[in-house]
Each structure stands twice: as C-alpha cells, then as structure tokens.
Design a protein around this motif. Sequence first.
Motif, PDB file in Angstrom:
ATOM      1  N   TRP A 136     -73.942 -45.096   1.694  1.00 49.18           N
ATOM      2  CA  TRP A 136     -73.844 -46.228   2.611  1.00 49.18           C
ATOM      3  C   TRP A 136     -74.888 -47.300   2.277  1.00 49.18           C
ATOM      4  O   TRP A 136     -74.610 -48.495   2.378  1.00 49.18           O
ATOM      5  CB  TRP A 136     -74.013 -45.761   4.046  1.00 49.18           C
ATOM      6  CG  TRP A 136     -74.221 -46.895   5.016  1.00 49.18           C
ATOM      7  CD1 TRP A 136     -75.341 -47.185   5.725  1.00 49.18           C
ATOM      8  CD2 TRP A 136     -73.266 -47.897   5.365  1.00 49.18           C
ATOM      9  NE1 TRP A 136     -75.158 -48.299   6.493  1.00 49.18           N
ATOM     10  CE2 TRP A 136     -73.887 -48.764   6.294  1.00 49.18           C
ATOM     11  CE3 TRP A 136     -71.943 -48.161   4.984  1.00 49.18           C
ATOM     12  CZ2 TRP A 136     -73.239 -49.865   6.840  1.00 49.18           C
ATOM     13  CZ3 TRP A 136     -71.298 -49.257   5.527  1.00 49.18           C
ATOM     14  CH2 TRP A 136     -71.939 -50.096   6.438  1.00 49.18           C
TER      15      TRP A 136
ATOM     16  N   SER B 262     -73.921 -51.071   1.683  1.00 47.97           N
ATOM     17  CA  SER B 262     -74.393 -52.060   2.652  1.00 47.97           C
ATOM     18  C   SER B 262     -75.283 -53.111   1.998  1.00 47.97           C
ATOM     19  O   SER B 262     -75.186 -54.299   2.335  1.00 47.97           O
ATOM     20  CB  SER B 262     -75.152 -51.370   3.778  1.00 47.97           C
ATOM     21  OG  SER B 262     -76.297 -50.703   3.273  1.00 47.97           O
TER      22      SER B 262
ATOM     23  N   SER C 126     -79.168 -50.771  10.075  1.00 48.40           N
ATOM     24  CA  SER C 126     -78.545 -49.606   9.446  1.00 48.40           C
ATOM     25  C   SER C 126     -79.509 -48.908   8.493  1.00 48.40           C
ATOM     26  O   SER C 126     -79.564 -47.673   8.450  1.00 48.40           O
ATOM     27  CB  SER C 126     -77.274 -50.027   8.698  1.00 48.40           C
ATOM     28  OG  SER C 126     -77.585 -50.927   7.649  1.00 48.40           O
TER      29      SER C 126
ATOM     30  N   THR D 215     -82.160 -47.033  10.535  1.00 50.59           N
ATOM     31  CA  THR D 215     -81.553 -45.873  11.184  1.00 50.59           C
ATOM     32  C   THR D 215     -81.360 -44.730  10.197  1.00 50.59           C
ATOM     33  O   THR D 215     -81.713 -43.572  10.473  1.00 50.59           O
ATOM     34  CB  THR D 215     -80.207 -46.263  11.813  1.00 50.59           C
ATOM     35  OG1 THR D 215     -80.403 -47.306  12.752  1.00 50.59           O
ATOM     36  CG2 THR D 215     -79.574 -45.077  12.507  1.00 50.59           C
ATOM     37  N   CYS D 216     -80.819 -45.050   9.024  1.00 50.24           N
ATOM     38  CA  CYS D 216     -80.552 -44.007   8.023  1.00 50.24           C
ATOM     39  C   CYS D 216     -81.845 -43.426   7.466  1.00 50.24           C
ATOM     40  O   CYS D 216     -82.004 -42.200   7.370  1.00 50.24           O
ATOM     41  CB  CYS D 216     -79.705 -44.588   6.892  1.00 50.24           C
ATOM     42  SG  CYS D 216     -78.045 -45.084   7.385  1.00 50.24           S
TER      43      CYS D 216
END
Length: 423
Positions: free
Chosen positions: A92, A96, A273, A276-277
């Motif tokens: 991701w 992203s 994102s 968070t990851c």
Amino acid sequence: MKPRKSSSDGFIYCYGNLYSLLFYWGLVTFRVRTQSDGGAASSPVSVLYAVCVRCFAVCGYLGSVLIKLEDERMAAAMIGHLTPVVKVIIMWECLSSSITYVENFLTLDVQRRRHVKLLANMQGFDLDISEEFPSVRWNYQRTRSKYWYGTVIVTICFFSFSLSLILNMARCTCGLSSTLLMAGTYTLLTSSLGLVGFVHIAIMDFVRLRLRLIQKLLHQEYEGSTGRDRPQTTVHRRIAKLFQFTKRCSHLLAELNAVFGFAAAAGFFYEFSLMTCFVYVICQKVLGSEAWDLEYTFMLLHVTLHSYKLIITSTYGYLLKREKRNCLRLLGLYSQHFPQQPLARSQVEDFQHWRMHNRQAALIGSSIQLSVSTIFLVYNGMANYVIILVQLLFQQQQIKERQRELGRDVDIVGPMGPRTHLD
C-alpha cells in the motif's frame, strides 16, 4: 554588506529557490522569473523535462518493486520474513506514494494558469504597497533564510531517511541496481510530496505577513489621525488603500486554496495512511517482544517528519486565520476613530457587507479549514485505525496460543483401524 533586495525582485529572492525545486522534481512545468523578464512561464523544453522526471519517478519506482517481487531470491530477502498484514502495508505504501505524486502534479497542471496568476499577483502586491507607503522596508533576507534553509534541512532528512529505509528493507546484496533505483525514486516521490506542502506553507505565510503589515499601517494611520502634520484627505486615502489591500489578501487566499487545496488534501491523506501503517508495524514489533531493527527506526523517523509537516501546516493555517480576523476587526474600527466622517461610516458598512460574502480561510480540499483542530482530526482517525489493527493483532496472537495449547493437550496417535464392539 549585501544590498537590500527591492520589492520588484523580493518574491523571486524569497521563493525562487523553492519553485526551482518544484520544477526540478517535475511537479510544475514553468520557471519563476521577475515581471520584467516576463514572469512565470512554460516552454516546450521545461514541459518535456517535467514529463521525463515524472515518468522516471513513477515508472522507475514501480518497475523496481516489480523486479524485486518477480525474483524469488530478492523477494524472499525483502518481504519473505514479513507477516501478511505487513506485506499489505508495504504494498500500500508503494501504491499510495506513487498515486499521491501523480495526483499532486496533475492538480498543479490543471491549475497552472491560476498558479501563474497567483504568483504575478503576489509580486505585484509588494510593488503596490511600496508605492503607496514608501516607508515600508521589506526584510526579505529573514524570509528567505526561514524557508530556504529550513526546506534544505528537511529535504536532507527526507533523503537520508528514505534511502536508509529502502536500502535496509532490501536485505540483499543481489540486484544492487534495482535496489538503488527503488531507493532513489522512492526518495524522489516522498521528498516531492513534502516539498509541495512546504511551498503551500510559504505562500500562506506570505499572506499572513501582509495582513500583519496592514494592521501595523492601520495603527499608524489611526494614531496619526489627530496630528496636524498631515492633511485628513491623505489619511483617508491611505486607509482606503488599506481596505483594498485587505480585499486583495482575501483574493490571494482564495486563489491559494484553488491551487494548493486538493494537493494539500492528497498530502494529508498520504500522511494519515503512512503514519497509520507505520505506527501499526512499530506496535506489532513492540507487542511481539521482537528485537529492535534499524528498519523500524527509519519508519519512526519517517513518522516524525510527516508529523512535523502536518503540525506546521495546521499551525500556519491557524495563524493566517487569526491574523485575518484581527485585520478585519481593526478595519471595522475605522468609523469609531473618525465619528464625524460620514464617508468612514459608509465605507465600513460596505466593507462589512463584503465581509459577509467573503469568508475565505486556508483550506484543504474544498471545505476543511486548516487549523489546530486539523491535527486532532488526523491523529484521532489514525489512533482509531491503529487501535482496531492492534486488537486484530491481539486476537491473532490468542488464536495462535490456543492452537499451541491444543497441540500440547491432545496426542494424535494415528488413524483407527476397522474395529467393532465385538473386538
């Protein structure tokens, strides 16, 4: 001693290097010049250069990742030791960062004309103030030092942390060329995303400082209104000019939102994102009582840099909102300082009517205002997702422990033969 920069080339002196970085990173297709040299403009060579850099960054990064995944040895070394959730997170991050980079330069390309017009209006703003108020002395050296040296330091940090993260994550000396390509292009992508954010901050601060200057000039005019050294007509003419300059600042803010609003929203979503990851991966490492690795140190440093950008952007949005509110309030006191002037009362009424229909503030996207509450909004969403992921991690660990206990309590001898109750 260096000569003081005049207002004609002050904008280029302060922000020219930042826009040069935007151009070299392939995010814009024009070069910034003074108004005497034609202003900001694109050329076929600059457009070709920008397209080449964009293709190299996106195709090089995604291509190097595919090369790593297709080779069994390199794939096993890079992601073979990771859990399935962490593998999804890494993939991701690859997508992203590339998508956000593409969204940024497409947004800036779509708004190129408004962007160029915004820069021209900013250059002309200082010229008009200098013509009307010759006593104003611009401190361009301080502004340039704040943005240029700060951007260089943060860019070096982005480069070093991104390169170190990818080189450490590869975990293999094979495929050195693909590793270097992936590290270089990933660094280009992440640093360019931060660069767009810092240019957004710089222009917000430009408008904020001009609003503060208008307040200081208003205080001077209000305090000097009782003196006899200047005619009242000069005072009223200058205050009328300050009303116009305030409206121009509001217009600059609206154009700034149109140019950088969606790019800032894309950057905020990417940072949300990524944090968070990466925070979940770090929590997984800590909860699993595993040995600390340099890879997680670089992830933590990445989170720190993106948190810094998020906090600074929201803080400058709040400061700009506060300065505009103070400036509008001070302009509303015009009729109180001149109670015997019907013209002052009429001008304040017209200004209040204009104010009702022009409530611009620094935005991300089309409706979210940049303020201190934006920090809470992002971190609250990040914390909620991290808590959910950590709960899933605990459930996964409990399931594994139950399977281990079941294996210890039950002894499986083998398949039973064809026996009956007669045996």
